[in-house]
Design a protein around this motif. Structure first.
Motif, short mmCIF file in Angstrom:
data_model
loop_
_atom_site.label_atom_id
_atom_site.label_comp_id
_atom_site.label_asym_id
_atom_site.label_seq_id
_atom_site.Cartn_x
_atom_site.Cartn_y
_atom_site.Cartn_z
N GLY A 122 34.58 43.88 45.86
CA GLY A 122 36.24 43.17 46.09
C GLY A 122 35.33 41.45 45.56
O GLY A 122 36.52 41.17 44.24
N ALA A 173 41.84 49.87 43.92
CA ALA A 173 41.92 48.36 44.93
C ALA A 173 42.78 48.90 45.82
O ALA A 173 42.21 48.29 47.58
CB ALA A 173 42.26 47.54 44.21
N PRO A 186 37.26 46.47 50.37
CA PRO A 186 36.83 45.16 49.39
C PRO A 186 34.99 44.84 49.63
O PRO A 186 34.36 43.95 49.10
CB PRO A 186 37.76 44.21 49.65
N GLN A 227 35.69 34.75 43.71
CA GLN A 227 36.17 36.83 43.60
C GLN A 227 35.94 36.51 41.60
O GLN A 227 36.33 35.57 41.99
CB GLN A 227 36.78 37.62 43.24
#
Length: 488
Positions: free
Chosen positions: A296, A304, A309, A487
């Motif tokens: 993540g 993705a 994540p 993130q």
């Protein structure tokens, strides 16, 4: 394997059929369960006329002729074949003759190791065409009293998987006193593992002559002089601590990562100082609380939608340790030059007053010097998502240059001070003796699965620009240096 490479879609995969089989190409594909609508490989029937009735000499000649046409019209960057022990002798001989003429890389997949070698299908043609170029030297500096740890490390190196790969050279620097058990073990130790008795042992052992107490400068110079790359682009050094125990797949991981990040067509490793086999469990200063980045935290990820994540991610870290790190040849040569100038500047007084160490005294002195250079040039170390080495805590040793008696032992402390070299100590040291840092030992059971199953994204290595980036303090940042909020 060809279908797997076509599925990854980084290369144009061609499959050429040689030999004497009377079956047609369509029949052979059907027998092997290949669906050409799903397997986007270019198929070529390279067998000569009347192949099933041909002698070895005629079939070998036909193979060489077919390879000439393939080179003229397909221009292969790399040729992958089955183990020569399994192939017909005429075919192996013809292939090796042609690649010598053309200079094309020839890769032999070890017998029965197709599943374990699927990681190779994740590399692009630029990486695979340089298959035979990387050379690795293993360098081990053993402190006093580390015989048990060193023997454990050597056993793990000996039992690792090397088939189909170039075996690293091995250099061991021993302390002034060698314990009988270690001396006996080294006397019967064979390197490379499968070498013939008629071949010379590839092991180099160095034994230090006793002297006065070693300073930080002396220890760093002695360590850096242990290796110098004859070709800085292709020669690299793997520095191992005697506390390490290697995964059997360590060389497969290093080889694939070196090819991917130093030899791919587009290039990517200018600021990559090396490739680590370890995942840190503490910060650079030895404090607890280090948190490994997850998928993540990647800046972008084409997988993705399919990836969790929270899974640990490979990451870049502006730090280095002495546990298990491969240092790229050009970076090592630059460090060699930097250390000579750094020591000259220290003795001439150009460096100013002494600073406190960033790296704890549980690490060898050369790590502090290397960190100065890495921070100045913005170098980072690539760490794997899962450790390929176990760092054991028992029998841990403090580096000789930083070992000292406790302050309560006044007599030993006085003798220690008399052997001091303050002019050769460029950093301020702690008043208290260092204590070894506990390392969380990795689970060795993951070493029994193929490499591509150990890594995220089914073994497909990711662009360096997409990986989480940690500065030397362990803070998650962007590649531009901005501190991440949430993130990256």
């Amino acid at each position: 394997m060809a279908c797997e490479m076509a599925k990854i879609d980084r290369n144009y995969a061609h499959f050429a059929l040689f030999g004497r089989s009377p079956l047609s190409m369509e029949e052979i594909l059907e027998v092997n369960g290949v669906d050409t609508s799903e397997c986007k490989v270019f198929w070529h029937d390279a067998r000569g006329d009347y192949a099933e009735f041909s002698s070895d000499a005629r079939t070998e000649s036909a193979t060489r002729g077919a390879m000439k046409h393939i080179n003229d019209f397909v221009h292969p960057q790399v040729i992958i074949m089955d183990d020569s022990k399994r192939e017909d002798s005429f075919f192996s001989k013809a292939m090796k003759t042609k690649v010598k003429e053309t200079g094309t890389a020839l890769i032999e997949v070890p017998l029965g190791r197709y599943e374990e070698w699927l990681w190779m299908t994740r590399l692009d043609a630029g990486s695979l065409s340089n298959w035979h170029k990387p050379n690795i030297d293993i360098l081990i500096h053993a402190p006093a009293g580390s015989s048990g740890s060193l023997i454990r490390l050597l056993k793990s190196l000996y039992n690792a998987e090397y088939r189909g790969l170039k075996v690293p050279r091995l250099t061991i620097a021993l302390p002034t006193k060698i314990e009988p058990a270690l001396q006996n073990y080294l006397g019967g130790f064979m390197w490379p593992p499968w070498r013939d008795f008629s071949e010379q042992n590839g092991l180099t052992v160095r034994h230090r002559i006793p002297s006065s107490r070693t300073s930080s400068e002396q220890a760093s110079i002695r360590f850096v002089e242990s290796f110098y790359p004859p070709n800085s682009k292709d020669n690299h050094v793997l520095v191992l601590s005697p506390q390490a125990e290697m995964s059997p797949l360590y060389l497969q991981y290093l080889h694939s990562s070196i090819l991917e990040y130093y030899y791919q067509y587009w290039g990517a490793g200018n600021d990559l100082m090396g490739i680590s086999l370890d995942v840190p469990t503490a910060f650079l200063d030895g404090k607890d609380g280090f948190k490994q980045p997850t998928l993540g935290n990647m800046s972008y990820n084409k997988h993705a939608q399919d990836a969790d994540p929270q899974i640990p991610s490979p990451f870049l870290y502006q730090a280095i340790s002495s546990t298990a790190n491969l240092i790229q040849g050009e970076k090592w040569a630059a460090f060699h030059d930097f250390l000579s100038k750094r020591i000259q500047a220290s003795h001439s007084g150009k460096t100013g007053k002494k600073d406190h160490k960033v790296v704890p005294e549980t690490e060898p002195a050369w790590v502090e010097f290397f960190m100065e250079l890495a921070r100045a040039r913005g170098w980072t170390m690539l760490h794997p998502p899962t450790s390929l080495v176990t760092i054991h805590n028992e029998l841990a040793q403090i580096p000789e240059e930083f070992s000292r008696p406790p302050a309560s032992d006044t007599k030993a402390t006085e003798v220690f001070k008399q052997s001091d070299h303050p002019e050769e100590e460029p950093f301020l040291l702690s008043a208290d003796p260092p204590v070894p840092v506990e390392h969380i030992e990795a689970d060795p059971s993951r070493s029994f699965m193929p490499l591509h199953q150990m890594l995220p994204f089914n073994g497909e290595l990711q662009d360096l620009a997409s990986l989480p980036w940690l500065d030397h303090e362990g803070s998650l940042t962007s590649h531009g240096g901005r501190i991440c909020q949430g993130q990256c």
